[in-house]
Design an enzyme around this catalytic site. Structure first.
Site, PDB file in Angstrom:
ATOM      1  N   ASP A  33      -3.052  -3.868  11.066  1.00  0.00           N
ATOM      2  CA  ASP A  33      -3.282  -2.515  10.577  1.00  0.00           C
ATOM      3  C   ASP A  33      -4.733  -2.350  10.130  1.00  0.00           C
ATOM      4  O   ASP A  33      -5.104  -2.718   9.026  1.00  0.00           O
ATOM      5  CB  ASP A  33      -2.330  -2.251   9.402  1.00  0.00           C
ATOM      6  CG  ASP A  33      -2.108  -0.772   9.209  1.00  0.00           C
ATOM      7  OD1 ASP A  33      -2.564   0.018  10.069  1.00  0.00           O
ATOM      8  OD2 ASP A  33      -1.489  -0.400   8.205  1.00  0.00           O
ATOM      9  N   LYS A  63       7.866  -0.254  14.910  1.00  0.00           N
ATOM     10  CA  LYS A  63       7.347   0.012  13.567  1.00  0.00           C
ATOM     11  C   LYS A  63       8.311  -0.481  12.486  1.00  0.00           C
ATOM     12  O   LYS A  63       9.498  -0.151  12.518  1.00  0.00           O
ATOM     13  CB  LYS A  63       7.135   1.534  13.388  1.00  0.00           C
ATOM     14  CG  LYS A  63       5.947   2.069  14.185  1.00  0.00           C
ATOM     15  CD  LYS A  63       4.651   1.870  13.420  1.00  0.00           C
ATOM     16  CE  LYS A  63       3.435   2.319  14.193  1.00  0.00           C
ATOM     17  NZ  LYS A  63       2.987   3.665  13.962  1.00  0.00           N
ATOM     18  N   GLU A 121       3.430  -9.783  19.392  1.00  0.00           N
ATOM     19  CA  GLU A 121       2.291  -9.934  18.485  1.00  0.00           C
ATOM     20  C   GLU A 121       2.520  -9.049  17.283  1.00  0.00           C
ATOM     21  O   GLU A 121       3.253  -8.069  17.353  1.00  0.00           O
ATOM     22  CB  GLU A 121       0.997  -9.457  19.170  1.00  0.00           C
ATOM     23  CG  GLU A 121       0.497 -10.335  20.273  1.00  0.00           C
ATOM     24  CD  GLU A 121      -0.499  -9.581  21.160  1.00  0.00           C
ATOM     25  OE1 GLU A 121      -1.588  -9.236  20.672  1.00  0.00           O
ATOM     26  OE2 GLU A 121      -0.164  -9.332  22.326  1.00  0.00           O
ATOM     27  N   LYS A 156       1.380  -6.170  14.764  1.00  0.00           N
ATOM     28  CA  LYS A 156       0.524  -4.992  14.889  1.00  0.00           C
ATOM     29  C   LYS A 156      -0.385  -4.975  13.676  1.00  0.00           C
ATOM     30  O   LYS A 156       0.041  -4.686  12.567  1.00  0.00           O
ATOM     31  CB  LYS A 156       1.378  -3.727  14.950  1.00  0.00           C
ATOM     32  CG  LYS A 156       0.604  -2.485  15.329  1.00  0.00           C
ATOM     33  CD  LYS A 156       1.567  -1.363  15.719  1.00  0.00           C
ATOM     34  CE  LYS A 156       0.841  -0.170  16.313  1.00  0.00           C
ATOM     35  NZ  LYS A 156       0.041   0.549  15.329  1.00  0.00           N
ATOM     36  N   CYS A 174      -7.217  11.737 -26.075  1.00  0.00           N
ATOM     37  CA  CYS A 174      -7.419  10.359 -25.640  1.00  0.00           C
ATOM     38  C   CYS A 174      -6.427   9.432 -26.347  1.00  0.00           C
ATOM     39  O   CYS A 174      -6.310   9.472 -27.572  1.00  0.00           O
ATOM     40  CB  CYS A 174      -8.849   9.918 -25.941  1.00  0.00           C
ATOM     41  SG  CYS A 174      -9.145   8.185 -25.573  1.00  0.00           S
ATOM     42  N   CYS A 197     -15.261   5.463 -28.443  1.00  0.00           N
ATOM     43  CA  CYS A 197     -13.934   5.199 -27.890  1.00  0.00           C
ATOM     44  C   CYS A 197     -13.881   3.732 -27.433  1.00  0.00           C
ATOM     45  O   CYS A 197     -14.665   3.313 -26.576  1.00  0.00           O
ATOM     46  CB  CYS A 197     -13.703   6.168 -26.734  1.00  0.00           C
ATOM     47  SG  CYS A 197     -12.128   5.989 -25.898  1.00  0.00           S
ATOM     48  N   TYR A 208      -6.594  -8.825  20.501  1.00  0.00           N
ATOM     49  CA  TYR A 208      -5.282  -8.761  21.137  1.00  0.00           C
ATOM     50  C   TYR A 208      -5.292  -8.406  22.617  1.00  0.00           C
ATOM     51  O   TYR A 208      -4.235  -8.312  23.228  1.00  0.00           O
ATOM     52  CB  TYR A 208      -4.367  -7.789  20.386  1.00  0.00           C
ATOM     53  CG  TYR A 208      -4.941  -6.401  20.220  1.00  0.00           C
ATOM     54  CD1 TYR A 208      -5.338  -5.955  18.971  1.00  0.00           C
ATOM     55  CD2 TYR A 208      -5.074  -5.553  21.302  1.00  0.00           C
ATOM     56  CE1 TYR A 208      -5.859  -4.690  18.809  1.00  0.00           C
ATOM     57  CE2 TYR A 208      -5.593  -4.291  21.148  1.00  0.00           C
ATOM     58  CZ  TYR A 208      -5.989  -3.858  19.902  1.00  0.00           C
ATOM     59  OH  TYR A 208      -6.512  -2.604  19.747  1.00  0.00           O
ATOM     60  N   CYS A 228     -12.451  11.385 -21.477  1.00  0.00           N
ATOM     61  CA  CYS A 228     -12.591  11.352 -22.924  1.00  0.00           C
ATOM     62  C   CYS A 228     -14.086  11.418 -23.211  1.00  0.00           C
ATOM     63  O   CYS A 228     -14.834  10.531 -22.813  1.00  0.00           O
ATOM     64  CB  CYS A 228     -12.011  10.056 -23.497  1.00  0.00           C
ATOM     65  SG  CYS A 228     -12.561   9.763 -25.193  1.00  0.00           S
ATOM     66  N   CYS A 239      -8.636   7.109 -28.849  1.00  0.00           N
ATOM     67  CA  CYS A 239      -9.454   7.580 -29.976  1.00  0.00           C
ATOM     68  C   CYS A 239      -9.080   8.982 -30.416  1.00  0.00           C
ATOM     69  O   CYS A 239      -9.708   9.553 -31.309  1.00  0.00           O
ATOM     70  CB  CYS A 239     -10.932   7.506 -29.633  1.00  0.00           C
ATOM     71  SG  CYS A 239     -11.424   8.754 -28.426  1.00  0.00           S
TER      72      CYS A 239
HETATM   73  P1  AMP Z   1      -1.142   3.741  17.537  1.00  0.00           P
HETATM   74  O1  AMP Z   1      -2.485   3.971  16.896  1.00  0.00           O
HETATM   75  O2  AMP Z   1      -0.010   3.816  16.607  1.00  0.00           O
HETATM   76  O3  AMP Z   1      -0.988   4.486  18.835  1.00  0.00           O
HETATM   77  O4  AMP Z   1      -1.140   2.209  17.957  1.00  0.00           O
HETATM   78  C1  AMP Z   1      -2.066   1.708  18.861  1.00  0.00           C
HETATM   79  C2  AMP Z   1      -3.036   0.863  18.156  1.00  0.00           C
HETATM   80  O5  AMP Z   1      -2.450  -0.303  17.609  1.00  0.00           O
HETATM   81  C3  AMP Z   1      -4.100   0.317  19.069  1.00  0.00           C
HETATM   82  O6  AMP Z   1      -5.145   1.231  19.235  1.00  0.00           O
HETATM   83  C4  AMP Z   1      -4.561  -0.904  18.337  1.00  0.00           C
HETATM   84  O7  AMP Z   1      -5.696  -0.587  17.575  1.00  0.00           O
HETATM   85  C5  AMP Z   1      -3.462  -1.234  17.373  1.00  0.00           C
HETATM   86  N1  AMP Z   1      -2.956  -2.611  17.485  1.00  0.00           N
HETATM   87  C6  AMP Z   1      -2.797  -3.447  16.430  1.00  0.00           C
HETATM   88  N2  AMP Z   1      -2.330  -4.637  16.804  1.00  0.00           N
HETATM   89  C7  AMP Z   1      -2.192  -4.598  18.147  1.00  0.00           C
HETATM   90  C8  AMP Z   1      -1.753  -5.544  19.116  1.00  0.00           C
HETATM   91  N3  AMP Z   1      -1.347  -6.763  18.763  1.00  0.00           N
HETATM   92  N4  AMP Z   1      -1.756  -5.156  20.409  1.00  0.00           N
HETATM   93  C9  AMP Z   1      -2.149  -3.908  20.761  1.00  0.00           C
HETATM   94  N5  AMP Z   1      -2.578  -2.969  19.892  1.00  0.00           N
HETATM   95  C10 AMP Z   1      -2.588  -3.302  18.590  1.00  0.00           C
HETATM   96 ZN    ZN Z   2     -11.317   8.059 -26.152  1.00  0.00          ZN
END
Ligand code: AMP
Ligand code: ZN
Length: 666
Positions: free
Chosen positions: A116, A310, A112, A114, A404, A428, A223, A422, A407
């Site tokens: 963010d 990562k 899957e 990851k 500035c 300006c 997930y 400024c 101006c």
């Molecule tokens: P870390 O914070 O680096 O320890 O990574 C763990 C976190 O990755 C988990 O707490 C999840 O919030 C996040 N995460 C994002 N995508 C996934 C996924 N597909 N499966 C499991 N965890 C995930």
């Molecule tokens: Zn200015």
């Protein structure tokens, strides 16, 4: 079941399905307009029949409840971290450990992305959403249920028979598109842009006003299903069933029967991740068989059956050609690095933000330096370091702009401010144009038919110098402008005319007083009721208003004491722009409940919950979501929770009925 209840249920079901189609499947099956009509119909029925109140009704997604303190909740099942890996060797080592532990060679994995964002744990009972808790330290987190309910892709009622009681784990994310739009608005409002989607998503979970959360384009990608029921044999199967039940499980999830296949997935997404609508910082690989997952168990920190891979943040080096300075609408100066164009993560990078003078000093960055540019969480690439080995001998320390660039006025920097300003507010060019652009923007005067570029043009042609001048414009003056047809000129003038109906609180926001954003403008409008009252208020009066601090008060005083502003405001008044609260609004607003704190609980008969809350605020009261020593009254409807009742009695907080409340304000 009586027919009203049936009608309510069928509307809820229908709206839930439309929500699912739009927010999960990305496939609209109804126009916004028709959706709103149906939602209003449901709201009306629910208000008339409070006995059918349901926190999981689609009407409850708009938010509005305020949470002052989030309750800490211990997780029923710990939320673990993930081990990290950075190479194929790491993954092969992991596989060896798995094989040894399980005593077999043939393992199947799921791959899957990851996602963010911020992790969330959603609890469901009987197919109904019950609560949402943040990860916190993994053992306990904060309950953010009301905020999470506003995220439309999260199902509140499941579509099919899934597991009975379970927790669903996922990531709250802010898709890139939505993030960009939020930042565009912040720029218009003269606010500092959010740095990256992840922090903004995670910050959103802890906003006190769930109505604000509802406005943010948050999403939730799931997930993991956590349950004691053994209905599914594999992780893949359980997610597939979850998807069918209504959850947004991305279908990028892929099965792999070897680490080689896993690595194909990793390589594919390392390239393609920049085309995704959201950010990902890696891949998560899990053992697919749930029985095997159980056998493998956990270390003190993370599951043995899963590992994260990562991605390396995309980074390149290039040359800094020049530092230029941008002037915002409020006069704030932002230094910009102009780079030798270079390819990075699929786009050509020419510029990077340097934020402020401190940042430049910290990096010791100089013209002609070779710099490392990274595109990580941030949308705008950032410079992370200078390659000092490549610094030319003739290089000279960067001296921050003193004047500035637009101006030539000497810049100032007040104590505690990261940015230079400024101070030539009214002379300006970018500040003048920026102020007019802000004035006409959607959340301010919302003037149709007039865009930012036209403002620029009108100013260059000498037709306007400030926002009041807009109201003097005539069609025949506008028609001769470049790319302006008669029809569009007419639209523009009509749009300007129509803005005279915009309510005072928005006009106040439109004036562009520094630090007076949308919310502050609302508060001030409610308190002072007219621009005259506001502009004649002294410092003490200003800071006595709830949530108005020194910084805002000073800025208002500065605005009010400026002769130019007084003239502008008087002109706006003479054109008929709303510079006071309307009679209607005044009639419904009183101070009867001045600063009293209310908690609303249960189901009501004469007004809907939202009407009740509005009545509290209109009469000067405040709403809190939880009972504390600071609570003055609890308005209790039917079915008020017994724990709330006990707490109220313990703290000696007055409990009043809906009828008593109505008498209070009449
Ligand atoms: P870390 O914070 O680096 O320890 O990574 C763990 C976190 O990755 C988990 O707490 C999840 O919030 C996040 N995460 C994002 N995508 C996934 C996924 N597909 N499966 C499991 N965890 C995930
Ligand atoms: Zn200015």
């Amino acid at each position: 079941m009586n027919s009203v209840q049936q009608q309510i249920n069928s509307l809820r079901e229908e709206l839930n399905q439309h929500n699912h189609n739009y927010y999960v499947l990305d496939n609209a099956t109804i126009s916004d307009y028709d959706f709103d009509i149906k939602l209003k119909e449901l709201e009306k029925l629910e208000a008339a029949h409070p006995e059918f109140f349901d926190p999981n009704s689609p009407t409850q997604r708009v938010g509005g409840e305020i949470t002052k303190n989030f309750t800490t909740i211990v997780h029923k099942n710990r939320m673990y971290s993930l081990d990290n890996s950075y190479s194929k060797e790491d993954l092969l080592d992991w596989e060896k450990r798995l094989q040894k532990n399980l005593g077999r060679e043939d393992l199947e994995y799921t791959c899957e992305l990851k996602y963010d964002g911020a992790s969330i744990n959603l609890t469901y009972e009987n197919g109904q959403f019950v609560k949402a808790v943040t990860r916190g330290d993994g053992f306990q987190g904060d309950e953010v249920t009301t905020n999470i309910r506003t995220i439309k892709s999260i199902p509140l009622v499941l579509k099919t028979d899934f597991v009975r009681d379970f927790e669903m784990r996922g990531e709250i994310i802010l898709p890139l598109d939505g993030f960009r739009k939020m930042n565009e608005e912040r720029v218009v409002n003269g606010e500092e842009e959010y740095r990256n989607p992840r922090n903004t998503a995670s910050g959103s979970l802890k906003l006190q006003d769930s109505g604000e959360v509802a406005k943010r384009p948050l999403d939730c990608l799931l997930y993991q299903v956590v349950t004691n029921e053994r209905k599914y044999k594999t992780h893949f199967e359980s997610l597939d069933a979850a998807r069918k039940a209504g959850f947004k499980v991305p279908n990028t999830i892929t099965l792999a029967n070897s680490i080689d296949k896993v690595f194909d997935f990793v390589n594919h997404w390392d390239q393609k991740r920049h085309d995704l609508p959201y950010e990902t910082d890696g891949v998560v690989i899990k053992v697919n068989n749930l029985q095997q997952q159980e056998e493998l168990g956990y270390t003190s920190k993370s599951p043995r059956w899963a590992i994260a891979y990562k991605f390396k943040a995309a980074q390149v080096s290039t040359i800094l050609n020049e530092i230029t300075y941008q002037v915002g609408r409020t006069g704030a100066i932002t230094p910009v690095a102009n780079l030798e164009p270079v390819q990075l993560a699929g786009t050509t990078v020419k510029r990077a933000s340097l934020h402020n003078a401190d940042q430049i000093e910290k990096l010791d960055i100089r013209i002609n330096d070779t710099v490392f540019v990274e595109k990580g969480g941030e949308i705008i690439p950032k410079i992370i370091a200078v390659d000092f080995a490549k610094r030319p001998d003739y290089s000279q320390q960067t001296i921050y702009a003193t004047h500035c660039p637009e101006c030539d006025t000497a810049l100032i920097r007040t104590e505690g401010d990261a940015k230079h300003y400024c101070p030539n507010t009214y002379g300006c060019a970018p500040q003048i144009t920026g102020r007019i652009q802000h004035f006409i923007s959607r959340k301010a005067m919302d003037i149709d038919g007039l865009g930012g570029e036209t403002v620029d043009l009108l100013r260059k042609e000498g037709l306007i110098e400030n926002y009041a001048d807009l109201y003097d414009l005539r069609v025949e003056q506008v028609i001769p402008l470049e790319r302006m047809a008669e029809k569009s000129a007419q639209n523009m003038i009509e749009g300007i005319e129509k803005s005279k109906e915009i309510p005072f609180e928005k006009v106040l926001f439109a004036l562009g007083i520094r630090f007076v954003g949308e919310t502050v403008a609302k508060k001030l409008a409610k308190h002072f009721k007219s621009i005259d009252n506001l502009m004649t208020a002294d410092f003490e009066t200003l800071i006595s208003v709830d949530e108005i601090g020194d910084r805002i008060a000073e800025s208002i005083l500065e605005f009010s004491n400026d002769l130019g502003n007084i003239q502008l405001v008087n002109r706006l008044k003479s054109y008929g722009v709303q510079l006071q609260v309307s009679e209607e609004d005044l009639a419904s607003q009183t101070d009867k409940l001045q600063s009293k704190v209310f908690v609303v609980s249960g189901v009501f008969h004469q007004m809907s919950r939202n009407e009740l809350k509005k009545a509290i605020e209109d009469n000067g009261g405040k709403i809190s979501s939880s009972i504390s020593k600071k609570t003055d009254f609890i308005v209790a409807g039917d079915n008020m929770g017994p724990s709330k009742k006990t707490k109220a009695e313990d703290l000696g907080v007055a409990i009043i009925s809906e009828q008593e409340f109505i008498e209070m304000i009449n």
